[in-house]
Design an enzyme around this catalytic site. Structure first.
Site, PDB file in Angstrom:
ATOM      1  N   LEU A 219       0.867  -1.179   0.000  1.00 17.64           N
ATOM      2  CA  LEU A 219       0.000   0.000   0.000  1.00 17.64           C
ATOM      3  C   LEU A 219       0.900   1.223   0.000  1.00 17.64           C
ATOM      4  O   LEU A 219       1.736   1.356   0.885  1.00 17.64           O
ATOM      5  CB  LEU A 219      -0.794  -0.032   1.313  1.00 17.64           C
ATOM      6  N   HIS A 220       0.776   2.081  -0.990  1.00 18.01           N
ATOM      7  CA  HIS A 220       1.604   3.293  -0.937  1.00 18.01           C
ATOM      8  C   HIS A 220       1.031   4.482  -1.692  1.00 18.01           C
ATOM      9  O   HIS A 220       1.604   5.571  -1.649  1.00 18.01           O
ATOM     10  CB  HIS A 220       3.003   3.005  -1.493  1.00 18.01           C
TER      11      HIS A 220
END
Ligand code: UD1
Length: 379
Positions: A219-220
């Site tokens: 997740l980024h």
């Protein structure tokens, strides 16, 4: 690369951030094995600089050390883009390459393309024509603008040609070659360690994985991780999913920084999510190849899971890689927790999407690029 090639025959290849590296490695290998070899200079803008985000991945991919590192580092998008441009210009003046080759959609991709076009140097874009139609994504702006000024555009899926045509780009500039990232995946898959070895190498008890299925998380994206309420909601989804199967979360520095700032990290620990720092290319490949499912907002992982036939649950509302949904294993769930969890349940019940591998995702995309580029540069 020890002896930087220079001059009118040279292709100046640019990388900046982690997802560029796995795209560039097979291209440089194909340039070397082309007959005659295509001379290249590798320029790293320095957008990503941490050992975890950079050095390890270079080593894993067997990428030669960059001939030049511009060392730009982090900053606002404006500062980062401007700094790449400022530092790249004298390099172009010095080398006068035949063309500048950029990959993907990061800030470095656009910055170097802009400098090249203003200097009258031809621009070659690998992974052209992908569109999420979401202009709030910084990458979408980078894609749109890079494609407008590129002279030769290599695509990974046929739908990209429709997008480019709609934007007024002539068909003669486009060439469907397939997916260079899958070249890397197929080259390195046999060398990837399994998940237990990777946990042990990170000082984590491999027993936490149990003997059954596990999932992998990344997740980024700014839209997911930059706001406390959004990130808290996603962490809650992950904690719920982790009650169903062990989850391994290789956390991007941006996400970790925000989670620490918002005081959210403990929620994942309570949810028994296994946290790791960003992993090397081989470690990540091994984690994903052995997983029952992947939960992610990464573009690259949507493609890699499709190539590997592993169900991918994408925590985004849209994708610029529609073939992974149409033909592959990808399901878009956005931030809809119940949808995400029902996808997880479906996979654990033996369902989940298997899909098929898209056309030309066959390990030879970079060879096609080298062959076409050699002809195009001669013409
Ligand atoms: C960039 C790309 C994104 C890609 C992602 C993969 C753009 C617009 N975005 O996003 O498309 O999917 O890389 O990682 O180019 N940081 C470190 N160490 C590093 C690099 C970054 O600590 O080596 C931290 C810094 O705090 C930095 C933040 O991460 O401010 C974001 O890095 P940046 O390169 O600006 O964008 P990414 O979010 O990584």
């Amino acid at each position: 690369m020890s002896e930087p090639a220079a001059g009118r025959e040279t292709v100046m290849c640019v990388v900046g951030a982690r997802p560029n590296f796995m795209k560039m490695a097979p291209i440089l290998a194909a340039f070397r094995s082309h007959d005659p070899p295509l001379p290249a200079i590798l320029v790293h803008t320095g957008q990503h600089y941490d050992a975890d985000m950079n050095d390890r991945i270079f080593q894993d991919l067997g990428l030669p050390s960059p001939d030049v590192n511009l060392g730009v580092g982090s900053g606002s998008h404006t500062v980062q883009t401007a700094e790449v441009m400022r530092r790249f210009e004298p390099l172009l003046d010095q080398h006068r390459p035949a063309c500048v080759l950029v990959v993907g959609d990061v800030n470095s991709t656009l910055a170097c393309s802009l400098v090249a076009v203003k200097k009258g140097v031809r621009v070659v874009h690998v992974e052209a024509g992908l569109r999420s139609f979401d202009r709030a994504m910084p990458e979408e702006i980078n894609r749109l603008l890079t494609d407008q000024i590129a002279d030769r555009l290599y695509t990974t899926e046929r739908r990209a040609h429709d997008n480019l045509a709609r934007e007024g780009i002539a068909a003669e500039r486009m060439c469907f070659v397939g997916n260079v990232m899958i070249d890397s995946l197929l080259t390195h898959r046999g060398k990837a360690p399994d998940a237990k070895a990777t946990l042990a190498a990170n000082g984590v008890d491999p027993g936490l994985l149990g003997d059954g299925a596990y999932g992998v998380v990344t997740l980024h994206r700014p839209a997911n991780v930059d706001r406390a309420d959004t990130l808290a909601g996603l962490f809650d989804t992950l904690s719920q999913a982790a009650r169903r199967l062990p989850l391994v979360f290789a956390m991007h520095p941006r996400t970790r920084g925000n989670a620490e700032r918002f005081g959210l990290l403990s929620r994942l620990a309570e949810g028994r999510v296994i946290l790791l720092p960003p992993q090397g290319y081989l470690q990540m490949l091994g984690l994903v190849a052995g997983a029952a499912l992947v939960l992610t907002d990464s573009g690259g992982l949507q493609e890699e899971t499709t190539a590997l036939g592993i169900p991918c649950i994408t925590l985004r509302e849209n994708t610029e890689r529609p073939i992974t949904v149409e033909a592959g294993t990808n399901t878009l769930v956005g931030r809809n927790q119940s949808l995400a969890l029902s996808c997880v349940d479906d996979v654990l019940a033996g369902g989940g999407r298997r899909g098929r591998v898209p056309e030309y995702w066959d390990g030879r995309a970079a060879v096609r690029i080298a062959a076409d580029l050699a002809t195009w540069l001669r013409a």
